[in-house]
Design a protein around this motif. Structure first.
Motif, mmCIF file in Angstrom:
data_model
loop_
_atom_site.group_PDB
_atom_site.id
_atom_site.type_symbol
_atom_site.label_atom_id
_atom_site.label_comp_id
_atom_site.label_asym_id
_atom_site.label_seq_id
_atom_site.Cartn_x
_atom_site.Cartn_y
_atom_site.Cartn_z
ATOM 1 N N TRP A 36 0.834 -1.214 0.000
ATOM 2 C CA TRP A 36 0.000 0.000 0.000
ATOM 3 C C TRP A 36 0.857 1.247 0.000
ATOM 4 O O TRP A 36 0.530 2.218 -0.679
ATOM 5 N N MET A 37 1.973 1.270 0.757
ATOM 6 C CA MET A 37 2.875 2.420 0.785
ATOM 7 C C MET A 37 3.482 2.653 -0.592
ATOM 8 O O MET A 37 3.574 3.786 -1.062
ATOM 9 N N ILE A 38 3.915 1.553 -1.252
ATOM 10 C CA ILE A 38 4.476 1.694 -2.591
ATOM 11 C C ILE A 38 3.425 2.269 -3.546
ATOM 12 O O ILE A 38 3.699 3.160 -4.355
ATOM 13 N N GLY A 39 2.221 1.778 -3.482
ATOM 14 C CA GLY A 39 1.164 2.276 -4.351
ATOM 15 C C GLY A 39 0.844 3.730 -4.069
ATOM 16 O O GLY A 39 0.540 4.503 -4.994
ATOM 17 N N ARG A 40 0.912 4.138 -2.791
ATOM 18 C CA ARG A 40 0.640 5.534 -2.451
ATOM 19 C C ARG A 40 1.702 6.461 -3.037
ATOM 20 O O ARG A 40 1.365 7.552 -3.535
ATOM 21 N N GLU A 41 3.024 6.036 -3.030
ATOM 22 C CA GLU A 41 4.093 6.843 -3.626
ATOM 23 C C GLU A 41 3.852 7.005 -5.121
ATOM 24 O O GLU A 41 4.011 8.100 -5.691
ATOM 25 N N ASN A 42 3.470 5.913 -5.754
ATOM 26 C CA ASN A 42 3.205 5.973 -7.201
ATOM 27 C C ASN A 42 2.034 6.931 -7.504
ATOM 28 O O ASN A 42 2.063 7.690 -8.477
ATOM 29 N N GLN A 43 0.989 6.879 -6.665
ATOM 30 C CA GLN A 43 -0.161 7.751 -6.868
ATOM 31 C C GLN A 43 0.212 9.221 -6.678
ATOM 32 O O GLN A 43 -0.257 10.099 -7.407
ATOM 33 N N LYS A 44 1.110 9.512 -5.704
ATOM 34 C CA LYS A 44 1.555 10.882 -5.455
ATOM 35 C C LYS A 44 2.323 11.432 -6.642
ATOM 36 O O LYS A 44 2.113 12.578 -7.065
ATOM 37 N N CYS A 45 3.186 10.582 -7.245
ATOM 38 C CA CYS A 45 3.924 11.028 -8.441
ATOM 39 C C CYS A 45 2.958 11.317 -9.589
ATOM 40 O O CYS A 45 3.118 12.286 -10.338
ATOM 41 N N ALA A 46 1.980 10.447 -9.746
ATOM 42 C CA ALA A 46 1.006 10.652 -10.819
ATOM 43 C C ALA A 46 0.205 11.936 -10.601
ATOM 44 O O ALA A 46 -0.096 12.677 -11.556
ATOM 45 N N GLU A 47 -0.135 12.245 -9.358
ATOM 46 C CA GLU A 47 -0.887 13.465 -9.073
ATOM 47 C C GLU A 47 -0.046 14.708 -9.372
ATOM 48 O O GLU A 47 -0.574 15.695 -9.892
ATOM 49 N N GLU A 48 1.248 14.664 -9.047
ATOM 50 C CA GLU A 48 2.109 15.817 -9.359
ATOM 51 C C GLU A 48 2.196 16.034 -10.855
ATOM 52 O O GLU A 48 2.114 17.165 -11.347
ATOM 53 N N LEU A 49 2.344 14.929 -11.624
ATOM 54 C CA LEU A 49 2.389 15.049 -13.075
ATOM 55 C C LEU A 49 1.073 15.610 -13.618
ATOM 56 O O LEU A 49 1.049 16.468 -14.516
ATOM 57 N N TYR A 50 -0.039 15.176 -13.048
ATOM 58 C CA TYR A 50 -1.360 15.661 -13.485
ATOM 59 C C TYR A 50 -1.504 17.144 -13.163
ATOM 60 O O TYR A 50 -2.047 17.913 -13.970
ATOM 61 N N LEU A 51 -0.941 17.611 -11.994
ATOM 62 C CA LEU A 51 -1.043 19.010 -11.615
ATOM 63 C C LEU A 51 -0.243 19.893 -12.562
ATOM 64 O O LEU A 51 -0.711 20.963 -12.984
ATOM 65 N N LYS A 52 0.948 19.434 -12.945
ATOM 66 C CA LYS A 52 1.752 20.208 -13.891
ATOM 67 C C LYS A 52 1.034 20.324 -15.234
ATOM 68 O O LYS A 52 0.994 21.394 -15.843
ATOM 69 N N THR A 53 0.502 19.205 -15.693
ATOM 70 C CA THR A 53 -0.225 19.219 -16.976
ATOM 71 C C THR A 53 -1.434 20.144 -16.907
ATOM 72 O O THR A 53 -1.736 20.886 -17.852
ATOM 73 N N ARG A 54 -2.105 20.129 -15.771
ATOM 74 C CA ARG A 54 -3.303 20.963 -15.598
ATOM 75 C C ARG A 54 -2.949 22.449 -15.591
ATOM 76 O O ARG A 54 -3.657 23.275 -16.206
ATOM 77 N N LEU A 55 -1.805 22.799 -14.958
ATOM 78 C CA LEU A 55 -1.372 24.205 -14.959
ATOM 79 C C LEU A 55 -1.037 24.676 -16.366
ATOM 80 O O LEU A 55 -1.355 25.803 -16.760
ATOM 81 N N GLN A 56 -0.404 23.783 -17.155
ATOM 82 C CA GLN A 56 -0.075 24.144 -18.528
ATOM 83 C C GLN A 56 -1.358 24.367 -19.336
ATOM 84 O O GLN A 56 -1.456 25.329 -20.119
ATOM 85 N N PHE A 57 -2.322 23.504 -19.137
ATOM 86 C CA PHE A 57 -3.612 23.663 -19.838
ATOM 87 C C PHE A 57 -4.307 24.962 -19.425
ATOM 88 O O PHE A 57 -4.908 25.668 -20.246
ATOM 89 N N ASP A 58 -4.191 25.341 -18.116
ATOM 90 C CA ASP A 58 -4.824 26.577 -17.656
ATOM 91 C C ASP A 58 -4.177 27.804 -18.285
ATOM 92 O O ASP A 58 -4.877 28.771 -18.640
#
Length: 377
Positions: free
Chosen positions: A170-192
């Motif tokens: 579960w900890m490993i999966g949570r780290e992976n999810q956090k990285c994915a969320e950061e990538l999604y946030l950067k992409t979202r800022l670029q789109f904005d």
């Protein structure tokens, strides 16, 4: 002269009564001013009275039936309540008797349906090698032996290891999810940023379009105002022309010739007619006076006719009254003559009876003296 019998007197009375009823009926029927054609109001009144009496009798009978039905319903309700109460008391008595004298534990077969039989019976298994635990008893299965607690402790240790492994995953999966969320946030800022730039371009374009539309609307408003001024001016000129035509026309000047119809001099056009002339009104008043005089003449003729009818009716009634009085006088004369005849006949009969009695007395005396003389010899 014949002697008047009671039967003859009764027949004369019936005939006189029938004659009087016939005269009354003729007065009712042949009076043209008061009679009802083919109807007998007295009989109708009697029929109405009979119908009212019949309706009242029928209503009283229905009310009697209704009261009897209510009484029967009340009696049935009381009987039903008494029967229900008796049935309830009987069921209660049966239940009390069963609770007191027919308890379940007093039966012979109670042990077959005893609810506490399992509590009273011995345990199903006392050990893993109990002699009572046969194969057909099905009291011992895999995992139900007496070492159940040790096996359960081992299973709990195994579950703890599995839980630790799941937490790590579960900890490993949570780290992976956090990285994915950061990538999604950067992409979202670029789109904005891209959307903001496009919105600024759209705003500038809309302002330019609005300025163009405003200038166009301003030109249209000026043209519309100029056109309305021209239309108002033209409307005022038309109104002045129409007012002038109306003032000079036949409608307001009330020219009577405009109501003349093409179908004849006695016809007019209703929407152009301005009323009658004085000559026409004079003719109408003259005709009305003639009608009033004709109506008065007819009323006078009707009054004369009514007086004639009343005079004839009075004459007929007087003639009938005189005829009836004459008949009464004739009947009284006949009755008086009949009474005198009966009185003379009664006197003659009385004298004849007295004479016959004297003759009978003389004959009896002569017979007595004859017998006496014969006996003395």
């Amino acid at each position: 002269m014949e002697v008047a019998q009671p039967k003859d007197l009764q027949e004369d009375f019936v005939l006189a009564k029938r004659r009087y009823a016939e005269l009354g009926r003729q007065k009712r029927i042949f009076n043209a001013r008061n009679r009802i054609i083919g109807g007998d109001t007295t009989a109708w009144d009697a029929q109405v009275c009979d119908q009212n009496i019949k309706a009242a009798t029928e209503k009283a009978r229905e009310e009697t039936f209704a009261a009897e039905m209510r009484q029967n319903d009340k009696i049935a309700w009381i009987s039903e309540n008494r029967e229900r109460r008796d049935r309830k008391n009987l069921c209660k008595a049966i239940s009390d008797f069963q609770q007191s004298f027919q308890r379940p534990e007093t039966r012979r077969e109670f042990h077959l349906s005893d609810p506490l039989a399992l509590k009273k019976d011995r345990p199903a298994r006392q050990s893993d090698y109990d002699a009572w635990n046969t194969i057909s008893g099905m009291q011992k299965f895999m995992g139900e032996d007496l070492n159940f607690h040790l096996r359960k402790k081992f299973q709990e240790e195994q579950n703890r290891e599995w839980s630790l492994q799941q937490q790590k995953e579960w900890m490993i999966g949570r780290e992976n999810q956090k990285c994915a969320e950061e990538l999604y946030l950067k992409t979202r800022l670029q789109f904005d940023e891209t959307a903001k730039h496009l919105q600024n371009l759209e705003t500038a374009t809309r302002k330019a379009v609005c300025a163009t539309v405003k200038e166009f609307n301003k030109n249209q408003a000026l043209e519309s105002a100029e056109r309305k001024i021209q239309e108002r001016k033209q409307e005022q000129e038309d109104n002045l022309a129409e007012i002038s035509n109306l003032l000079r026309g036949d409608l307001l000047s009330e020219n009577p010739q405009q109501a003349a119809s093409s179908f004849g001099p006695h016809r007019v056009v209703p929407d152009r007619w301005k009323g009658m002339s004085q000559e026409q009104l004079g003719e109408i008043r003259l005709v009305q006076k003639q009608q009033v005089q004709e109506k008065l003449r007819l009323q006078e003729e009707e009054r004369q006719r009514d007086m004639d009818w009343d005079r004839r009716r009075i004459q007929k009634a007087r003639a009938a009254l005189l005829f009836e009085r004459q008949q009464q006088r004739q009947q009284r004369g006949l009755r008086r003559a009949l009474d005198c005849s009966n009185l003379s006949l009664a006197r003659e009969q009385l004298l004849q009876k007295k004479h016959m009695k004297e003759l009978c007395t003389n004959h009896a005396t002569e017979d007595y003296f004859t017998q006496f003389n014969t006996g003395s010899r």
